[in-house]
Motif scaffolding. Structure first.
Motif, PDB file in Angstrom:
ATOM      1  N   PHE A   1      48.221   9.732  25.839  1.00  0.00           N
ATOM      2  CA  PHE A   1      47.464  10.747  26.582  1.00  0.00           C
ATOM      3  C   PHE A   1      48.328  11.634  27.470  1.00  0.00           C
ATOM      4  O   PHE A   1      47.833  12.617  28.017  1.00  0.00           O
TER       5      PHE A   1
ATOM      6  N   LEU B   1      41.236  14.147  30.811  1.00  0.00           N
ATOM      7  CA  LEU B   1      42.082  15.141  30.174  1.00  0.00           C
ATOM      8  C   LEU B   1      41.597  16.542  30.526  1.00  0.00           C
ATOM      9  O   LEU B   1      40.397  16.816  30.467  1.00  0.00           O
TER      10      LEU B   1
ATOM     11  N   PRO C   1      48.421  13.326  32.211  1.00  0.00           N
ATOM     12  CA  PRO C   1      47.199  13.036  32.976  1.00  0.00           C
ATOM     13  C   PRO C   1      47.028  11.566  33.347  1.00  0.00           C
ATOM     14  O   PRO C   1      46.323  11.253  34.316  1.00  0.00           O
TER      15      PRO C   1
END
Length: 336
Positions: free
Chosen positions: A266, A332, A269
């Motif tokens: 990811f 996100l 973040p």
């Protein structure tokens, strides 16, 4: 001249004091359930996120990413791994209780990631024992702690549950006593595997797994052998005195692998909006191959972005047994 031992050090204790004949654990309390005071202020400590601390963590986790050793998306600065300060927070109680007399068992860990720690930044750690209870004949204690940057910002927050003193070999492997939202680690065979999250992420997607083996050397360094602390993770005699065959990998070290997994999948973040909560279900021996992965369980709007909820777990390779399992989430931005 300034005494170097009076300057902030990278760890909770400065092992250089031992060379002067100091007893590093002198005057500390016996780690017994009966000695707890609730609430109990565990004080504060300042540690420096120096080059050695970052590289040492990279070794223990086998995570040598460029953000930590070269430059990161955070202003180009080198930063510490997401879970770099996790064990410092878990071990904060050893400023009050004698670390080498602890034969405990970490049962649950939870961390919120608010901002990255920057190379050479002095960080303040503080914590409190907030709750104690008994279950299955064992005494548990709850710690809440935080790491704060030099500018006062929150870096990470921690909540952990631990059996303060026990026989790990006798209790290890009996699983969690709380059935809520039980994580099975079972996913459909046709589930899509995701290496890096993008705008096409869907519920049911599985994170591309991380395969790891933590050696005795890595476990020993992670578990404070460099501070002359002796425990069931870095000393085979201590492990066998605790009813174990060999040293076991600290739960917090497995937690760091899950934090690495989320960071890889990811991105940045995770260090500003990530959250992981896991339960440690069974002991993991050193040199034991395992796999860390997770599955997306929900995607919901969150401000200008999307909140991704997941189940995450660590599974032993040789028999597929779940060793650690829990939940994670990250926000996100936009359609990322």
């Amino acid at each position: 001249m300034t005494n170097p031992q009076q300057q902030p050090w990278r760890d909770l204790t400065d092992p250089r004091a031992a060379a002067a004949g100091e007893e590093l654990e002198k005057g500390l309390k016996e780690p017994e359930f009966e000695n707890l005071e609730i609430p109990e202020d565990l004080g504060s400590a300042q540690v420096v996120v120096d080059d050695h601390k970052i590289k040492r963590f990279a070794f223990t986790q086998d995570d040598h990413g460029p953000w930590y050793l070269e430059r990161s998306p955070f202003g180009g600065q080198r930063i510490g791994h997401a879970a770099l300060l996790g064990n410092d927070l878990v071990q904060l109680f050893t400023r009050v209780y004698a670390a080498s007399k602890v034969v405990g068992y970490h049962t649950e860990e939870q961390m919120w990631f608010d901002s990255p720690a920057v190379l050479d930044e002095p960080v303040t750690l503080s914590g409190t024992y907030t709750e104690a209870f008994e279950r299955r004949g064992e005494g548990y204690v709850v710690m809440e702690a935080q790491a704060t940057g030099s500018d006062g910002r929150s870096i990470v927050r921690h909540r952990g549950v631990e059996i303060l003193r026990t026989t790990p070999g006798a209790i290890a492997g009996r699983g969690s006593a709380t059935p809520e939202r039980r994580v099975t680690g079972i996913v459909p065979e046709d589930a899509r595997t995701v290496d890096h999250a993008d705008g096409d992420l869907r519920v049911g997607d599985v994170l591309a797994p991380l395969e790891k083996t933590i050696t005795a050397e890595q476990a020993a360094v992670f578990s404070r052998v460099g501070e002359y602390v002796r425990n069931i993770h870095n000393d085979i005699r201590a492990a066998r005195e605790g009813g174990l065959r060999a040293p076991i990998v600290q739960g917090q070290q497995q937690f760091g692998v899950l934090a690495e997994l989320l960071t890889l999948r990811f991105g940045a973040p995770v260090l500003t909006s990530g959250h992981i909560r896991v339960k440690f279900l069974a002991p993991l021996d050193v040199f034991e191959p395992f796999t860390a992965t997770g599955v997306v369980t929900a995607i919901t709007p969150d401000g200008a972005g999307r909140r991704i909820d997941l189940e995450v777990w660590v599974r032993r390779a040789r028999d597929g047994r779940l060793m650690t399992a829990g939940w994670a989430d990250v926000v996100l931005p936009g359609n990322a």
